[in-house]
Write a protein that holds these residues in place. Structure first.
Motif, short mmCIF file in Angstrom:
data_model
loop_
_atom_site.label_atom_id
_atom_site.label_comp_id
_atom_site.label_asym_id
_atom_site.label_seq_id
_atom_site.Cartn_x
_atom_site.Cartn_y
_atom_site.Cartn_z
N PRO A 293 0.81 -1.23 0.00
CA PRO A 293 0.00 0.00 0.00
C PRO A 293 0.84 1.28 0.00
O PRO A 293 0.41 2.30 -0.52
N ASP A 294 2.05 1.24 0.56
CA ASP A 294 2.82 2.50 0.57
C ASP A 294 3.74 2.62 -0.64
O ASP A 294 4.51 3.56 -0.77
N GLU A 295 3.63 1.65 -1.54
CA GLU A 295 4.54 1.62 -2.68
C GLU A 295 3.94 2.37 -3.88
O GLU A 295 4.66 2.92 -4.71
N ALA A 296 2.59 2.37 -4.00
CA ALA A 296 1.97 2.91 -5.21
C ALA A 296 0.70 3.69 -4.88
O ALA A 296 -0.02 3.34 -3.94
N VAL A 297 0.47 4.73 -5.65
CA VAL A 297 -0.80 5.47 -5.57
C VAL A 297 -1.42 5.49 -6.96
O VAL A 297 -0.72 5.71 -7.95
N PHE A 298 -2.70 5.23 -7.02
CA PHE A 298 -3.42 5.33 -8.30
C PHE A 298 -4.24 6.60 -8.28
O PHE A 298 -5.12 6.77 -7.43
N VAL A 299 -3.94 7.53 -9.18
CA VAL A 299 -4.73 8.76 -9.28
C VAL A 299 -5.74 8.56 -10.41
O VAL A 299 -5.35 8.30 -11.54
N GLN A 300 -7.01 8.66 -10.09
CA GLN A 300 -8.03 8.55 -11.13
C GLN A 300 -8.79 9.87 -11.21
O GLN A 300 -9.51 10.24 -10.29
N VAL A 301 -8.59 10.58 -12.32
CA VAL A 301 -9.34 11.81 -12.55
C VAL A 301 -10.49 11.47 -13.49
O VAL A 301 -10.27 10.98 -14.59
N ALA A 302 -11.70 11.69 -13.05
CA ALA A 302 -12.87 11.32 -13.84
C ALA A 302 -13.75 12.54 -14.03
O ALA A 302 -14.40 13.00 -13.09
N THR A 303 -13.75 13.08 -15.23
CA THR A 303 -14.54 14.28 -15.50
C THR A 303 -16.03 13.97 -15.48
O THR A 303 -16.46 13.03 -16.16
N PRO A 304 -16.82 14.78 -14.78
CA PRO A 304 -18.27 14.58 -14.83
C PRO A 304 -18.78 14.71 -16.26
O PRO A 304 -18.32 15.57 -17.02
N THR A 305 -19.70 13.86 -16.64
CA THR A 305 -20.22 13.89 -18.01
C THR A 305 -21.61 13.27 -18.05
O THR A 305 -21.90 12.36 -17.27
N ARG A 306 -22.49 13.76 -18.91
CA ARG A 306 -23.84 13.19 -19.16
C ARG A 306 -24.52 12.75 -17.87
O ARG A 306 -25.05 11.63 -17.77
N GLU A 307 -24.52 13.64 -16.90
CA GLU A 307 -24.89 13.24 -15.55
C GLU A 307 -26.37 12.93 -15.34
O GLU A 307 -26.75 12.46 -14.28
N ARG A 308 -27.18 13.21 -16.39
CA ARG A 308 -28.61 12.93 -16.23
C ARG A 308 -29.03 11.63 -16.92
O ARG A 308 -30.18 11.22 -16.84
N VAL A 309 -28.09 11.00 -17.63
CA VAL A 309 -28.41 9.74 -18.31
C VAL A 309 -28.26 8.60 -17.28
O VAL A 309 -27.26 8.52 -16.57
N ALA A 310 -29.29 7.70 -17.24
CA ALA A 310 -29.37 6.70 -16.17
C ALA A 310 -28.09 5.86 -16.02
O ALA A 310 -27.59 5.67 -14.91
N GLU A 311 -27.54 5.38 -17.14
CA GLU A 311 -26.35 4.52 -17.06
C GLU A 311 -25.17 5.23 -16.39
O GLU A 311 -24.32 4.60 -15.78
N TYR A 312 -25.09 6.55 -16.56
CA TYR A 312 -23.95 7.30 -16.01
C TYR A 312 -24.11 7.49 -14.50
O TYR A 312 -23.13 7.54 -13.77
N ILE A 313 -25.35 7.57 -14.06
CA ILE A 313 -25.60 7.71 -12.62
C ILE A 313 -25.20 6.39 -11.94
O ILE A 313 -24.52 6.37 -10.93
N ARG A 314 -25.60 5.26 -12.59
CA ARG A 314 -25.24 3.94 -12.07
C ARG A 314 -23.72 3.77 -12.02
O ARG A 314 -23.15 3.31 -11.04
N LEU A 315 -23.07 4.16 -13.13
CA LEU A 315 -21.61 3.98 -13.21
C LEU A 315 -20.91 4.74 -12.11
O LEU A 315 -20.01 4.22 -11.44
N ARG A 316 -21.34 5.98 -11.88
CA ARG A 316 -20.68 6.79 -10.85
C ARG A 316 -20.80 6.10 -9.48
O ARG A 316 -19.83 6.02 -8.73
N ASN A 317 -21.99 5.58 -9.20
CA ASN A 317 -22.16 4.88 -7.92
C ASN A 317 -21.24 3.67 -7.82
O ASN A 317 -20.60 3.45 -6.80
N ASP A 318 -21.15 2.90 -8.91
CA ASP A 318 -20.29 1.69 -8.90
C ASP A 318 -18.83 2.05 -8.65
O ASP A 318 -18.15 1.43 -7.85
#
Ligand code: ADQ
Length: 465
Positions: A293-318
């Protein structure tokens, strides 16, 4: 009535974002960068939506470009944009990784909005003008426009994949889409496979004949060809040589606790991008002790997009659930293995992040091209850094020296991510040198000029290696 523009871009969005009441800023992104100089040289105009529903604006000038806003009502945004474009075509064209919605109400809105764009283009174009229509939201525009203005030279470019028959056949309006595209003189795709799918589908569904990449219609020919889009290599290369960007990259590493390995993902938060799969692979590497755990960091930048489409709301939660679980299990006070940012970044900060990352992880399940992969390469003049790239990104055709992965194969991704983390500087430099050669030669200017030369001369573009 004939307009005065001899060069016209027709795209869903205008190339500007609103920053104040009546103030605009050029949008980031390759398309604008590539096309702006051509627009300025050729007295060009750009037709598109401002991004705000219900807004009716007069044409205006910005940054040497003449902009013609096309209004969309709130209902049209829901039916044409969020609906047919992003809940029907987007998943269908990306290997049905989400289930497409087929609805006649959405289709009717798509047709009506395409008709509005075509009419506005017909009004704005000078006699014999060149009109370049962009992307999946506007596939009916070429034929609609040709009907109104047979004198124009019409090009079309699809930024996303064009699917094979096995998938495209599902679309209830498949013939109408093909007929719409055949209104163009030149139909451009990211990959040769997209052009081949299109040609075959036209033959099977519409009964037209083609030879090599040319479809012979009764009165004219239509060409289908690939033009892989790229990035502004020179601009990025110069930007990252600035001391302030290098300084910021160092700060980012320090803020992350100076781990041995920084891994990075940068994407719109879209289900095609394989974000969940890459985080799963990283999480398992922590679970099985392959990385500490102290060896690596994963940075994930995820731009908000199409936030009203159902699949995208589900994906964000997952995704957020997955990030929370991994951090909960492997984090220590004040230090988490995944640094997740649901935010948009400016170009300079993004460039610093690219410089700070030892391993760039680009794992879409399907992607037309993927510019993030090419941006990373353009930012690594130090010849360090490893690119892990999905075979399912268009960029995989060109970036052959990347660490290739199948994002559906979690075990394979774990092995490849580890190999990229453990590669010698010599091996990294060998790969990066070759990747950079490719992106430097086939940059975004080359993409735009290859397309426009092919459109205007009627000749194929110069062969690519
Ligand atoms: P996208 O699906 O949006 O584009 P991509 O090609 O990766 O995918 O382009 C994303 C752009 O947005 C990049 O320039 C990237 O720098 C920027 N970006 C991503 N996350 C960001 C963030 N958090 N902050 C700021 N900027 C961010 C579609 C197709 C692709 C195709 C392009 C161009 O899906 O396959 O490559 O069009 O044709």
């Amino acid at each position: 009535m004939r307009g005065t523009s001899s060069f016209l871009i027709v795209a869903n969005r205008l190339p500007v974002d609103r920053v104040g009441e009546n103030e605009w800023r050029r949008s980031p992104g390759g398309l604008v960068t590539a096309i702006a100089p051509v627009m300025q040289r050729r007295d060009g105009a750009w037709l598109g939506w401002t991004g705000a529903a219900g807004e009716e604006l007069k044409p205006f000038d910005h940054d040497g470009m003449h902009l013609i806003p096309i209004p969309l009502s709130q209902l049209e945004v829901e039916l044409y944009y969020e609906g047919f474009s992003n809940a029907t075509l987007w998943p269908l064209y990306h290997d049905v990784v989400a289930t497409p919605v087929y609805s006649r109400v959405l289709w009717d809105a798509y047709r009506a909005v395409n008709d509005r764009f075509a009419r506005a283009a017909a009004d704005a174009a000078a006699p014999g003008a060149v009109v370049w229509v962009q992307d999946y939201q506007l596939q009916l525009v070429p034929a609609m426009l040709r009907k109104l203005r047979p004198d124009l030279k019409i090009g079309f470019f699809l930024h996303i994949p064009f699917p094979p028959g096995e998938l495209f056949y599902q679309l209830p309006w498949r013939n109408e889409i093909l007929e719409g595209l055949l209104g163009a003189d030149l139909v451009g795709f990211q990959r040769p496979g997209g052009a081949a799918n299109f040609l075959r589908l036209c033959r099977r569904l519409l009964g037209v004949q083609y030879l090599r990449n040319e479809i012979q219609l009764e009165d004219r020919t239509v060409r289908a060809e690939s033009f892989p889009i790229s990035v502004d290599f020179g601009e990025l290369d110069q930007l990252v040589r600035e001391p302030r960007v290098q300084q910021r990259a160092k700060e980012i590493r320090a803020e992350l606790g100076d781990p041995e390995h920084v891994l990075l993902g940068v994407d719109r938060l879209d289900y095609t991008k394989g974000i969940g799969q890459r985080l799963k692979a990283f999480g398992e590497l922590l679970d099985d002790g392959s990385i500490k755990p102290d060896e690596a960091v994963f940075v994930q930048v995820a731009t908000p997009t199409r936030e009203r489409v159902a699949e995208y709301i589900r994906l964000r939660n997952d995704i957020e659930l997955r990030v929370g679980r991994i951090n909960g299990e492997h984090g220590v006070l004040g230090r988490m293995p995944i640094s997740y940012l649901h935010q948009s970044y400016n170009k300079e900060e993004l460039a610093a992040l690219y410089c700070a990352a030892d391993v760039m992880v680009v794992t879409p399940l399907r992607d037309g091209m993927n510019l993030v992969a090419k941006e990373y390469v353009a930012c690594r003049h130090d010849l360090r850094g490893a690119l892990v790239l999905s075979e399912f990104a268009g960029a995989a055709d060109e970036l052959r020296q990347a660490y290739m992965v199948n994002p559906y194969d979690i075990a394979g991704m774990k092995r490849t991510m580890l190999a990229a983390m453990r590669a010698t500087p010599h091996e990294l430099a060998r790969r990066m040198r070759s990747l950079r050669r490719r992106v430097a030669t086939y940059n975004v200017d080359r993409w735009a000029s290859d397309f426009l030369t092919a459109l205007e001369s009627g000749e194929p573009a110069a062969p690519r290696e």
